[in-house]
Write a protein that holds these residues in place. Sequence first.
Motif, PDB file in Angstrom:
ATOM      1  N   ASN A 217      42.420  40.056  44.570  1.00 38.91           N
ATOM      2  CA  ASN A 217      42.944  39.201  45.638  1.00 38.91           C
ATOM      3  C   ASN A 217      42.004  39.095  46.831  1.00 38.91           C
ATOM      4  O   ASN A 217      42.420  38.676  47.913  1.00 38.91           O
ATOM      5  N   ASN A 218      40.734  39.421  46.632  1.00 44.36           N
ATOM      6  CA  ASN A 218      39.758  39.366  47.705  1.00 44.36           C
ATOM      7  C   ASN A 218      39.266  37.929  47.903  1.00 44.36           C
ATOM      8  O   ASN A 218      38.592  37.382  47.028  1.00 44.36           O
ATOM      9  N   PRO A 219      39.571  37.290  49.033  1.00 43.51           N
ATOM     10  CA  PRO A 219      39.216  35.875  49.213  1.00 43.51           C
ATOM     11  C   PRO A 219      37.720  35.593  49.260  1.00 43.51           C
ATOM     12  O   PRO A 219      37.314  34.448  49.078  1.00 43.51           O
ATOM     13  N   ILE A 220      36.886  36.609  49.472  1.00 46.99           N
ATOM     14  CA  ILE A 220      35.438  36.360  49.454  1.00 46.99           C
ATOM     15  C   ILE A 220      35.007  35.837  48.093  1.00 46.99           C
ATOM     16  O   ILE A 220      34.064  35.045  47.972  1.00 46.99           O
ATOM     17  N   LEU A 221      35.732  36.226  47.038  1.00 47.77           N
ATOM     18  CA  LEU A 221      35.376  35.794  45.689  1.00 47.77           C
ATOM     19  C   LEU A 221      35.662  34.307  45.473  1.00 47.77           C
ATOM     20  O   LEU A 221      35.106  33.692  44.566  1.00 47.77           O
TER      21      LEU A 221
END
Length: 360
Positions: A217-221
């Motif tokens: 759930n890491n938005p940087i990805l």
Amino acid sequence: MISIAVVLLMTIFVKVILIDSVYVNRQYEKNKIITPYGEKIKSGNLSVDYTIEQVMTDIEQLGLNTVNVPVQIDIDSLTASTMTVNPESKEKAIQLIKKLRYKGINVILEPYPFIQNGELYETQLNPSDINEWFWNWKQIVLGPLIHDIAKPYKVYALCLGSNYDQFEDKYGYWSDVADFVRSNYQGRITYKTNWWYTAEWDKQKNAKVGSYPLKLNNPILGKVDFISVAAYFELTDKETNTAEELVSSIYRTSIFDRHQNVYAELKNLSEQWNKPVLFGELGFPKRNGGAVHPWNPIPSTVVNEQEQANGFQAYKEVFAKEPWNLGFSVFAIGKIDEFKNYYPSDQSKAIIKDWYQTAQ
């Protein structure tokens, strides 16, 4: 008035540049790897003490189309918030990239954290002042690397950061880093996240730093062009394994009875963000126990080159035909000595050389 001689010199210069550009593009087309499952990256990571001569040899021996080129970033301690770009490492990277570009070999440029003279690992870096760290990372590291290397030498991709387990969950800061790079660089960007484990019996692990749900759930990805994963997944508790046993362990790890489905979790990561996944580091030490703790360069004192090769063979069998898997980068090439436990053995070289050849 501009003299005729100056005009002629300018014309010759432009022609040389155009000829060079055409040659480089042709070399790139020659080195592209196209399979029924899409274009693939077949890369190698370099230790910071690489030699340019050995890199060029390894490219030929392994059939690579990309090299992950590090620039050493000197960091004093695990709590430091400041850093400097190592000037010798930067200059060596430029010299290597010039040679790679002329051969049509793509470059993934990586600012490589070198903590306390290389004695400590970036996975444990935890800056005391997170604001200062991110400001320095943008202004002292990424900005100059974009200006001096990424843009003028047209690198294939720039890595925003690598394996920062302790503060990877600083989503706002990392999103700001991605926006900063996008505003200054038009090429591809990626972020390298470290391996993880899940276990049927360890529900508390899901809330810990570096856990799979946090990565998923890491938005940087969602802001990168492709997701890089340092793939040191712990597969088994046996010191020696056949390739078939390791294939089975990728779908259901046996170590500590975790029963982690590495394949499914990687595929879900790709589907979550609609981004391809690159094994930004894929390596096994040439030792017994190489698939138990692949992140450990000396898991035992017993040298076992076939165990390393079986690890590469297992990943090849599972992932080579997956369209969401962008490819892999072998850890590590560019230097051979008695301390380079990850440098591929002759058995491993044969497997890597053939990777994607039979898929075309």
